[in-house]
Structure formats: C-alpha cells, structure tokens
Design a protein around this motif. Structure first.
Motif, PDB file in Angstrom:
ATOM      1  N   ALA A  19      -5.185   1.724   2.731  1.00 42.66           N
ATOM      2  CA  ALA A  19      -4.925   2.873   3.371  1.00 42.66           C
ATOM      3  C   ALA A  19      -4.577   3.824   2.183  1.00 42.66           C
ATOM      4  O   ALA A  19      -4.561   5.212   2.586  1.00 42.66           O
ATOM      5  CB  ALA A  19      -3.914   2.681   4.109  1.00 42.66           C
ATOM      6  N   GLY A  20      -4.442   3.296   0.967  1.00 46.61           N
ATOM      7  CA  GLY A  20      -4.280   4.518  -0.164  1.00 46.61           C
ATOM      8  C   GLY A  20      -2.630   4.666  -0.023  1.00 46.61           C
ATOM      9  O   GLY A  20      -2.146   5.629  -0.631  1.00 46.61           O
ATOM     10  N   ASP A  21      -1.863   3.867   0.636  1.00 47.33           N
ATOM     11  CA  ASP A  21      -0.343   3.864   0.627  1.00 47.33           C
ATOM     12  C   ASP A  21       0.258   3.437  -0.346  1.00 47.33           C
ATOM     13  O   ASP A  21       0.784   2.329  -0.362  1.00 47.33           O
ATOM     14  CB  ASP A  21      -0.177   3.481   1.919  1.00 47.33           C
ATOM     15  CG  ASP A  21       1.477   3.325   2.401  1.00 47.33           C
ATOM     16  OD1 ASP A  21       2.207   3.801   1.682  1.00 47.33           O
ATOM     17  OD2 ASP A  21       1.905   3.186   3.392  1.00 47.33           O
ATOM     18  N   MET A  22       0.298   3.698  -1.512  1.00 49.98           N
ATOM     19  CA  MET A  22       1.021   3.410  -2.765  1.00 49.98           C
ATOM     20  C   MET A  22       2.561   3.352  -2.721  1.00 49.98           C
ATOM     21  O   MET A  22       2.905   2.096  -3.328  1.00 49.98           O
ATOM     22  CB  MET A  22       0.594   4.168  -3.880  1.00 49.98           C
ATOM     23  CG  MET A  22      -0.862   4.068  -4.373  1.00 49.98           C
ATOM     24  SD  MET A  22      -1.432   2.647  -4.572  1.00 49.98           S
ATOM     25  CE  MET A  22      -2.606   2.513  -3.313  1.00 49.98           C
ATOM     26  N   GLU A  23       2.947   4.145  -1.895  1.00 50.45           N
ATOM     27  CA  GLU A  23       4.696   4.139  -1.565  1.00 50.45           C
ATOM     28  C   GLU A  23       4.861   2.464  -0.914  1.00 50.45           C
ATOM     29  O   GLU A  23       5.686   1.644  -1.347  1.00 50.45           O
ATOM     30  CB  GLU A  23       4.949   5.021  -0.821  1.00 50.45           C
ATOM     31  CG  GLU A  23       6.615   4.904  -0.572  1.00 50.45           C
ATOM     32  CD  GLU A  23       6.979   6.228   0.006  1.00 50.45           C
ATOM     33  OE1 GLU A  23       8.193   6.183   0.763  1.00 50.45           O
ATOM     34  OE2 GLU A  23       6.485   7.089   0.212  1.00 50.45           O
ATOM     35  N   THR A  24       3.985   2.188   0.057  1.00 54.55           N
ATOM     36  CA  THR A  24       4.397   0.932   0.685  1.00 54.55           C
ATOM     37  C   THR A  24       4.082  -0.246  -0.268  1.00 54.55           C
ATOM     38  O   THR A  24       4.778  -1.260  -0.572  1.00 54.55           O
ATOM     39  CB  THR A  24       3.573   0.704   1.859  1.00 54.55           C
ATOM     40  OG1 THR A  24       3.842   1.636   2.962  1.00 54.55           O
ATOM     41  CG2 THR A  24       3.594  -0.633   2.618  1.00 54.55           C
ATOM     42  N   LEU A  25       2.858  -0.378  -1.027  1.00 59.82           N
ATOM     43  CA  LEU A  25       2.477  -1.040  -1.942  1.00 59.82           C
ATOM     44  C   LEU A  25       3.666  -1.190  -3.043  1.00 59.82           C
ATOM     45  O   LEU A  25       3.774  -2.475  -3.384  1.00 59.82           O
ATOM     46  CB  LEU A  25       1.148  -0.589  -2.505  1.00 59.82           C
ATOM     47  CG  LEU A  25       0.161  -1.795  -3.141  1.00 59.82           C
ATOM     48  CD1 LEU A  25       0.138  -2.933  -2.501  1.00 59.82           C
ATOM     49  CD2 LEU A  25      -0.922  -1.293  -3.628  1.00 59.82           C
ATOM     50  N   ALA A  26       3.853  -0.234  -3.701  1.00 55.77           N
ATOM     51  CA  ALA A  26       5.080  -0.310  -4.677  1.00 55.77           C
ATOM     52  C   ALA A  26       6.333  -1.113  -4.190  1.00 55.77           C
ATOM     53  O   ALA A  26       6.955  -1.820  -4.773  1.00 55.77           O
ATOM     54  CB  ALA A  26       5.597   1.275  -4.965  1.00 55.77           C
ATOM     55  N   GLY A  27       6.735  -0.961  -2.696  1.00 59.64           N
ATOM     56  CA  GLY A  27       7.851  -1.663  -2.390  1.00 59.64           C
ATOM     57  C   GLY A  27       7.570  -3.164  -2.137  1.00 59.64           C
ATOM     58  O   GLY A  27       8.474  -3.835  -1.959  1.00 59.64           O
ATOM     59  N   LEU A  28       6.273  -3.671  -2.387  1.00 52.67           N
ATOM     60  CA  LEU A  28       6.051  -5.082  -1.984  1.00 52.67           C
ATOM     61  C   LEU A  28       5.817  -5.789  -3.251  1.00 52.67           C
ATOM     62  O   LEU A  28       5.917  -6.739  -3.422  1.00 52.67           O
ATOM     63  CB  LEU A  28       4.560  -5.194  -1.407  1.00 52.67           C
ATOM     64  CG  LEU A  28       4.488  -4.536  -0.041  1.00 52.67           C
ATOM     65  CD1 LEU A  28       3.185  -4.740   0.554  1.00 52.67           C
ATOM     66  CD2 LEU A  28       5.463  -5.093   0.934  1.00 52.67           C
ATOM     67  N   MET A  29       5.934  -4.954  -4.458  1.00 55.64           N
ATOM     68  CA  MET A  29       6.041  -5.430  -6.053  1.00 55.64           C
ATOM     69  C   MET A  29       7.455  -5.504  -6.671  1.00 55.64           C
ATOM     70  O   MET A  29       8.253  -4.428  -6.454  1.00 55.64           O
ATOM     71  CB  MET A  29       4.971  -4.662  -6.568  1.00 55.64           C
ATOM     72  CG  MET A  29       3.650  -4.675  -6.390  1.00 55.64           C
ATOM     73  SD  MET A  29       2.540  -3.505  -7.355  1.00 55.64           S
ATOM     74  CE  MET A  29       1.112  -4.097  -6.883  1.00 55.64           C
ATOM     75  N   THR A  30       7.700  -6.345  -7.570  1.00 52.63           N
ATOM     76  CA  THR A  30       8.565  -6.216  -8.346  1.00 52.63           C
ATOM     77  C   THR A  30       8.452  -5.247  -9.540  1.00 52.63           C
ATOM     78  O   THR A  30       7.119  -5.017  -9.791  1.00 52.63           O
ATOM     79  CB  THR A  30       8.888  -7.514  -9.132  1.00 52.63           C
ATOM     80  OG1 THR A  30       7.851  -7.883  -9.745  1.00 52.63           O
ATOM     81  CG2 THR A  30       9.390  -8.721  -8.236  1.00 52.63           C
TER      82      THR A  30
END
Length: 132
Positions: A19-30
């Motif tokens: 979805a190009g949702d880098m904010e959500t993706l960032a929240g899933l990573m350390t």
C-alpha cells in the motif's frame, strides 16, 4: 487454528509495503532493523537502521521501477521462536526490462517487531541484470 503472531506481523508488513504505507511499516520494525539484499547491483548490500531500510532501499526500489513494482505474498511460515519465512512473487518494470520472479524473506522478530530481514531471490543473475 489461529495464525501465529509473528506470521501476522509479517503479513501486516507486506500489506503496508504494497500500500506504500511506510509509516505503518516503520512501526513494525525495530529502529536498528537490518535488511540484507543479495547480488551485486546498486541496491544490494546491507541496509542498516529502519530509516535506511525504508528511505534508501524501499524508496530506491519504488523510484527505480517508477512505481510499477508489485509483491504478491504467497506463503508465510513461522517457527514459533522468532523466525518467519515468507515466499512471494515480485513483478516490476525498469528501463525497458521486466522482472517476474519468486523471492523469499527470512525475518527475525524481537519483542514483536522485525529486527532483521535476509532476502533471497530465485535467480540472482536475473535480479542483478534487472537492478543494474
């Protein structure tokens, strides 16, 4: 039977990426997440730190493919000890070339977040040719 939480985390990551949702993706990573990319092309190597993974590698793939890249998740498997393997199909176009191949990611999960990603591709030579 319900899905293992680590598998669900990886599925959320794929959905956010697609979805190009880098904010959500960032929240899933350390914050210190590392993504290891095989091959010998400009986007291969070790991307250290969440901002580098997202801002250099993932943004670089989107830029290089003019947004044509799609990733279709096919399988997710967890070991219940903080490791998940995903299998996907990647398709993209770049400078008159097309890639359509299987790939896999090996995730290490720490504290409910992705801390390490090892990437594998079906054909390293084809991947190098596409991204070079």
């Amino acid at each position: 039977m319900s899905e293992h939480p680590d598998s669900a985390l990886v599925r959320r990551g794929y959905a956010a990426f697609s979805a190009g949702d880098m904010e959500t993706l960032a929240g899933l990573m350390t914050a210190d997440c590392v993504h290891h990319v095989p091959g010998s092309h400009p986007l291969s190597g070790h991307f250290k730190g969440r901002d580098n993974v997202l801002g250099t590698y993932y943004a670089g793939m989107a830029e290089q493919t003019d947004g044509t890249m799609t990733v279709d998740l096919e399988r997710v498997m967890a070991d219940g000890r903080g490791h998940v393997i995903s299998v996907h199909r990647i398709r993209a176009q770049r400078q008159g070339r097309t890639i359509d191949e299987n790939g896999a990611l090996f995730f290490t999960i720490v504290g409910g977040k992705i801390s390490d990603i090892d990437e594998c591709v079906a054909d390293i030579d084809a991947s190098d040719a596409f991204w070079s």
